[in-house]
Design a protein around this motif. Structure first.
Motif, short mmCIF file in Angstrom:
data_model
loop_
_atom_site.label_atom_id
_atom_site.label_comp_id
_atom_site.label_asym_id
_atom_site.label_seq_id
_atom_site.Cartn_x
_atom_site.Cartn_y
_atom_site.Cartn_z
N ASN A 23 3.92 3.57 -1.32
CA ASN A 23 4.55 3.79 -2.31
C ASN A 23 6.22 4.00 -2.03
OD1 ASN A 23 4.66 6.31 -1.42
ND2 ASN A 23 3.73 7.39 -3.25
N THR A 52 0.82 -1.18 -0.05
CA THR A 52 0.02 -0.04 0.02
C THR A 52 0.81 1.35 0.00
OG1 THR A 52 -0.01 -0.15 2.23
CG2 THR A 52 -2.01 -1.03 1.36
N THR A 77 -2.62 -4.05 -1.60
CA THR A 77 -3.54 -3.42 -2.38
C THR A 77 -3.28 -3.84 -3.59
OG1 THR A 77 -4.64 -1.56 -3.18
CG2 THR A 77 -2.16 -1.41 -2.67
N THR A 78 -4.46 -3.84 -4.49
CA THR A 78 -4.40 -4.17 -6.06
C THR A 78 -4.19 -2.89 -6.81
OG1 THR A 78 -6.55 -4.56 -6.50
CG2 THR A 78 -5.07 -6.47 -5.79
N LYS A 79 -4.13 -1.73 -6.16
CA LYS A 79 -4.39 -0.34 -6.65
C LYS A 79 -3.23 -0.13 -7.90
CE LYS A 79 -2.98 3.17 -4.57
NZ LYS A 79 -2.95 4.26 -3.62
N TRP A 80 -1.93 -0.47 -7.38
CA TRP A 80 -1.03 -0.31 -8.35
C TRP A 80 -1.07 -1.16 -9.44
CZ3 TRP A 80 0.38 3.66 -6.29
CH2 TRP A 80 0.66 3.70 -4.98
N TRP A 81 -1.35 -2.47 -9.70
CA TRP A 81 -2.02 -3.29 -10.51
C TRP A 81 -2.92 -2.86 -11.71
CZ3 TRP A 81 0.44 -8.07 -11.87
CH2 TRP A 81 1.20 -8.49 -11.06
N SER A 82 -3.93 -1.89 -11.10
CA SER A 82 -4.99 -1.30 -11.87
C SER A 82 -4.23 -0.10 -12.54
CB SER A 82 -6.02 -0.81 -11.06
OG SER A 82 -6.80 -0.21 -11.63
N LEU A 83 -3.16 0.50 -12.04
CA LEU A 83 -2.76 1.71 -12.55
C LEU A 83 -1.99 1.34 -13.55
CD1 LEU A 83 -1.88 4.18 -9.48
CD2 LEU A 83 -3.58 4.50 -11.22
#
Length: 268
Positions: free
Chosen positions: A38, A36, A48-54
């Motif tokens: 950076n 989570t 989190t999977t946020k970075w994969w989405s980005l």
């Protein structure tokens, strides 16, 4: 040969140490792609999977990946044709300076990448007046990819000898028929190994690419290097690196299966 229990434990410990040195950093890259934070603090505060989405919506990473795949495929294709032809020519003919020719084929992969890149940059721009781009990068990568195919094919031809090919031609088969039914099946696993090595060398090459490409033409390694230290881009770079680690398992597995099948067929 019998190995003592002490030596066996020593070898197992050394093997475990080597595997840890290789795979622990790769595991950290994969883990940090879900971190989570950076800043990649340790231990991770959360996942989190946020970075994969980005990363999936990053046009720069996607374009660079397509460029790298295109360059690697073209360079591998050139290497397969030229490397195989060179290996067969040197294996089946004897002439003065044969060893020198073999050395000249192998030499590019032994030279420092910066030397090769600088030499090719001067040749492309000064001698031929070419604009740096896809063509120049493919040619540059093919110069060292040829070596991997050449070495694999030459080793396989030497191991197989020439008795099967001679027997085929004694039975009335022509040159191309002998190549199709005897030589090519004998070389298939060597060609596969050479192609995988060539693709891998081309895909992650950065030094030679830097000297033979323009600023508008960017492969994935160049994209990773240029974005690694930019604010808020490090997590996306980690995701791209993690995805490459995971996706590389598939071709390696397939190569092992295909090489095993080829060996069993040749044995039968």
């Amino acid at each position: 040969m019998t190995i003592s229990a002490g030596l066996r434990r020593t070898l197992l410990a050394f093997t475990a140490l080597v595997l840890a040195v290789v795979y622990v950093p790769l595991g950290l890259v994969v883990l940090n792609s879900f971190n989570t934070s950076n800043s990649f603090g340790w231990p991770p505060e959360g996942l989190t999977t946020k970075w994969w989405s980005l990363a999936a919506h990053s046009s720069g990473a996607r374009d660079a990946l397509l460029v790298s795949v295109e360059v690697a495929l073209l360079a591998t294709g050139v290497a397969l044709v030229l490397g195989t032809m060179a290996a067969m020519a040197l294996q089946h003919t004897r002439f003065f300076g044969r060893n020198v020719v073999s050395l000249l084929i192998i030499l590019p992969i032994a030279l420092p990448g910066i030397v090769t890149g600088l030499a090719l940059n001067n040749a492309f721009k000064s001698m031929f007046g070419l604009e740096l781009g896809l063509f120049t990068v493919v040619v540059a990568h093919a110069t060292f990819c040829i070596v991997t195919v050449f070495n694999n094919v030459q080793a396989r031809l030497r191991r197989g000898g020439g008795s099967l090919e001679e027997a085929s031609m004694d039975l009335g088969a022509g040159t191309f028929t002998t190549f199709r039914l005897v030589t090519f099946p004998m070389m298939r696993s060597a060609l596969l190994a050479g192609a995988l090595l060539s693709f891998g060398l081309s895909f992650d090459e950065i030094v030679v690419t830097t000297f033979t490409t323009s600023g508008q033409f960017q492969t994935l390694p160049l994209w990773i290097f240029n974005n690694l230290f930019r604010p808020n881009q490090a997590p996306v770079v980690n995701v791209v690196a993690a995805a490459l680690v995971l996706f590389s398992i598939v071709p390696i597995y397939l190569a092992q299966r295909l090489s095993g099948d080829t060996s069993e067929t040749m044995t039968r």
